[in-house]
Scaffold this motif. Structure first.
Motif, PDB file in Angstrom:
ATOM      1  N   THR A 180     -28.750  10.491  -8.613  1.00 59.55           N
ATOM      2  CA  THR A 180     -28.042  10.936  -9.647  1.00 59.55           C
ATOM      3  C   THR A 180     -27.435   9.129 -10.349  1.00 59.55           C
ATOM      4  O   THR A 180     -26.853   8.637  -9.110  1.00 59.55           O
ATOM      5  CB  THR A 180     -27.073  11.739  -9.911  1.00 59.55           C
ATOM      6  N   ASP A 181     -26.985   9.612 -11.200  1.00 55.81           N
ATOM      7  CA  ASP A 181     -26.214   8.392 -11.550  1.00 55.81           C
ATOM      8  C   ASP A 181     -24.313   9.502 -12.058  1.00 55.81           C
ATOM      9  O   ASP A 181     -23.545   9.216 -12.170  1.00 55.81           O
ATOM     10  CB  ASP A 181     -26.496   7.412 -13.137  1.00 55.81           C
ATOM     11  N   VAL A 182     -24.311  10.669 -11.444  1.00 57.01           N
ATOM     12  CA  VAL A 182     -23.464  11.379 -11.559  1.00 57.01           C
ATOM     13  C   VAL A 182     -22.160  10.922 -10.266  1.00 57.01           C
ATOM     14  O   VAL A 182     -22.818  10.490  -9.189  1.00 57.01           O
ATOM     15  CB  VAL A 182     -23.564  12.826 -11.193  1.00 57.01           C
ATOM     16  N   LEU A 183     -21.017  10.250 -11.051  1.00 59.98           N
ATOM     17  CA  LEU A 183     -19.626  10.835  -9.604  1.00 59.98           C
ATOM     18  C   LEU A 183     -19.306  11.663  -9.277  1.00 59.98           C
ATOM     19  O   LEU A 183     -18.922  12.798 -10.467  1.00 59.98           O
ATOM     20  CB  LEU A 183     -19.642   9.017 -10.416  1.00 59.98           C
ATOM     21  N   ALA A 233      -7.741  17.585  -5.529  1.00 58.09           N
ATOM     22  CA  ALA A 233      -9.124  18.374  -6.006  1.00 58.09           C
ATOM     23  C   ALA A 233      -9.901  17.623  -6.427  1.00 58.09           C
ATOM     24  O   ALA A 233      -9.855  15.824  -6.130  1.00 58.09           O
ATOM     25  CB  ALA A 233      -7.883  18.028  -7.947  1.00 58.09           C
ATOM     26  N   GLU A 234     -11.085  18.256  -7.128  1.00 60.50           N
ATOM     27  CA  GLU A 234     -12.121  17.181  -7.715  1.00 60.50           C
ATOM     28  C   GLU A 234     -12.936  17.426  -8.411  1.00 60.50           C
ATOM     29  O   GLU A 234     -12.420  17.769  -9.771  1.00 60.50           O
ATOM     30  CB  GLU A 234     -13.350  18.075  -6.274  1.00 60.50           C
ATOM     31  N   HIS A 235     -13.431  16.116  -9.418  1.00 58.22           N
ATOM     32  CA  HIS A 235     -14.526  16.065 -10.331  1.00 58.22           C
ATOM     33  C   HIS A 235     -15.175  15.264 -10.174  1.00 58.22           C
ATOM     34  O   HIS A 235     -15.879  14.389  -9.687  1.00 58.22           O
ATOM     35  CB  HIS A 235     -13.286  15.563 -10.764  1.00 58.22           C
ATOM     36  N   THR A 236     -16.424  15.934 -11.531  1.00 56.14           N
ATOM     37  CA  THR A 236     -17.999  14.985 -11.431  1.00 56.14           C
ATOM     38  C   THR A 236     -17.445  14.453 -13.009  1.00 56.14           C
ATOM     39  O   THR A 236     -16.993  15.581 -13.372  1.00 56.14           O
ATOM     40  CB  THR A 236     -18.490  16.649 -11.541  1.00 56.14           C
ATOM     41  N   PRO A 291       0.470  -1.029   0.189  1.00 60.11           N
ATOM     42  CA  PRO A 291      -0.232  -0.197   0.314  1.00 60.11           C
ATOM     43  C   PRO A 291       0.295   1.624  -0.366  1.00 60.11           C
ATOM     44  O   PRO A 291       2.037   1.364   0.521  1.00 60.11           O
ATOM     45  CB  PRO A 291      -1.101  -0.158   1.228  1.00 60.11           C
ATOM     46  N   THR A 292       0.350   2.093  -0.661  1.00 57.43           N
ATOM     47  CA  THR A 292       1.003   3.581  -1.105  1.00 57.43           C
ATOM     48  C   THR A 292       0.448   4.419   0.218  1.00 57.43           C
ATOM     49  O   THR A 292       1.341   5.684   0.278  1.00 57.43           O
ATOM     50  CB  THR A 292       1.360   4.070  -2.246  1.00 57.43           C
ATOM     51  N   GLY A 293      -0.520   5.031   0.413  1.00 53.06           N
ATOM     52  CA  GLY A 293      -0.681   5.262   1.562  1.00 53.06           C
ATOM     53  C   GLY A 293      -2.013   6.263   0.831  1.00 53.06           C
ATOM     54  O   GLY A 293      -2.120   7.107   1.496  1.00 53.06           O
ATOM     55  N   GLU A 294      -1.938   6.556   0.082  1.00 48.12           N
ATOM     56  CA  GLU A 294      -2.525   7.440  -1.205  1.00 48.12           C
ATOM     57  C   GLU A 294      -4.165   6.934  -1.635  1.00 48.12           C
ATOM     58  O   GLU A 294      -4.814   5.908  -1.232  1.00 48.12           O
ATOM     59  CB  GLU A 294      -1.858   7.894  -2.155  1.00 48.12           C
ATOM     60  N   VAL A 295      -5.105   7.677  -1.273  1.00 46.67           N
ATOM     61  CA  VAL A 295      -5.756   7.649  -1.207  1.00 46.67           C
ATOM     62  C   VAL A 295      -7.051   8.281  -2.470  1.00 46.67           C
ATOM     63  O   VAL A 295      -7.012  10.057  -2.608  1.00 46.67           O
ATOM     64  CB  VAL A 295      -7.283   8.023  -0.298  1.00 46.67           C
ATOM     65  N   TYR A 296      -7.769   7.464  -3.102  1.00 42.62           N
ATOM     66  CA  TYR A 296      -8.932   8.136  -4.522  1.00 42.62           C
ATOM     67  C   TYR A 296     -10.475   8.017  -3.785  1.00 42.62           C
ATOM     68  O   TYR A 296     -10.269   6.724  -3.490  1.00 42.62           O
ATOM     69  CB  TYR A 296      -7.897   7.966  -5.307  1.00 42.62           C
ATOM     70  N   ARG A 297     -10.601   8.714  -4.120  1.00 44.31           N
ATOM     71  CA  ARG A 297     -12.523   8.745  -3.520  1.00 44.31           C
ATOM     72  C   ARG A 297     -13.394   8.574  -4.901  1.00 44.31           C
ATOM     73  O   ARG A 297     -13.100  10.162  -5.087  1.00 44.31           O
ATOM     74  CB  ARG A 297     -12.649   9.150  -2.740  1.00 44.31           C
ATOM     75  N   ILE A 298     -14.108   8.024  -4.808  1.00 43.59           N
ATOM     76  CA  ILE A 298     -15.282   8.365  -5.589  1.00 43.59           C
ATOM     77  C   ILE A 298     -16.688   7.600  -4.992  1.00 43.59           C
ATOM     78  O   ILE A 298     -16.817   6.747  -5.218  1.00 43.59           O
ATOM     79  CB  ILE A 298     -14.869   7.088  -6.780  1.00 43.59           C
ATOM     80  N   TRP A 349     -11.685   7.329 -13.000  1.00 43.15           N
ATOM     81  CA  TRP A 349      -9.942   6.270 -12.921  1.00 43.15           C
ATOM     82  C   TRP A 349      -8.710   7.616 -13.530  1.00 43.15           C
ATOM     83  O   TRP A 349      -8.221   7.145 -13.232  1.00 43.15           O
ATOM     84  CB  TRP A 349     -10.044   5.434 -13.224  1.00 43.15           C
ATOM     85  N   GLU A 350      -8.744   7.049 -15.407  1.00 45.18           N
ATOM     86  CA  GLU A 350      -8.207   7.650 -15.989  1.00 45.18           C
ATOM     87  C   GLU A 350      -7.331   9.347 -15.092  1.00 45.18           C
ATOM     88  O   GLU A 350      -6.643   9.923 -15.053  1.00 45.18           O
ATOM     89  CB  GLU A 350      -8.636   8.574 -17.501  1.00 45.18           C
ATOM     90  N   TRP A 351      -9.145   9.903 -14.769  1.00 47.74           N
ATOM     91  CA  TRP A 351      -8.710  11.946 -14.575  1.00 47.74           C
ATOM     92  C   TRP A 351      -8.187  11.228 -13.502  1.00 47.74           C
ATOM     93  O   TRP A 351      -6.774  11.954 -12.798  1.00 47.74           O
ATOM     94  CB  TRP A 351     -10.154  12.531 -14.133  1.00 47.74           C
ATOM     95  N   MET A 352      -8.165  10.521 -12.589  1.00 52.53           N
ATOM     96  CA  MET A 352      -7.552  10.707 -11.259  1.00 52.53           C
ATOM     97  C   MET A 352      -6.036  10.325 -11.449  1.00 52.53           C
ATOM     98  O   MET A 352      -5.037  10.926 -10.703  1.00 52.53           O
ATOM     99  CB  MET A 352      -8.288   9.841 -10.229  1.00 52.53           C
ATOM    100  N   LEU A 353      -5.755   9.299 -12.033  1.00 45.22           N
ATOM    101  CA  LEU A 353      -4.694   8.580 -12.090  1.00 45.22           C
ATOM    102  C   LEU A 353      -3.411   9.261 -13.125  1.00 45.22           C
ATOM    103  O   LEU A 353      -2.476   8.777 -13.529  1.00 45.22           O
ATOM    104  CB  LEU A 353      -4.193   7.355 -13.081  1.00 45.22           C
ATOM    105  N   ALA A 354      -3.909   9.984 -13.680  1.00 43.45           N
ATOM    106  CA  ALA A 354      -3.758  11.404 -14.405  1.00 43.45           C
ATOM    107  C   ALA A 354      -2.667  12.232 -13.751  1.00 43.45           C
ATOM    108  O   ALA A 354      -1.620  12.764 -14.113  1.00 43.45           O
ATOM    109  CB  ALA A 354      -4.311  12.389 -15.829  1.00 43.45           C
TER     110      ALA A 354
END
Length: 58
Positions: free
Chosen positions: A17-20, A28-31, A4-11, A39-44
């Protein structure tokens, strides 16, 4: 399996809604409605978090 890296990504799915809504480890936040695009946005990170087609930044 890698360590584990300790990095947290949350979706989360916005209620009713069907909005993530994604939050990167940098804050940074994104919908959007495409899980793969989210996931592509986060891993970028840290390459500017380019938004997928139809996505919005907050």
């Amino acid at each position: 399996m890698s360590a584990p890296t300790g990095e947290v990504y949350r979706i989360d799915r916005l209620p009713g809604t069907d909005v993530l809504h994604g939050t990167c480890r940098c804050g940074a936040e994104h919908t959007g409605d495409d899980p793969v695009g989210m996931w592509e946005w986060m891993l970028a990170h840290p390459d500017g978090h380019r938004l997928p087609e139809g996505g919005t930044a907050r």
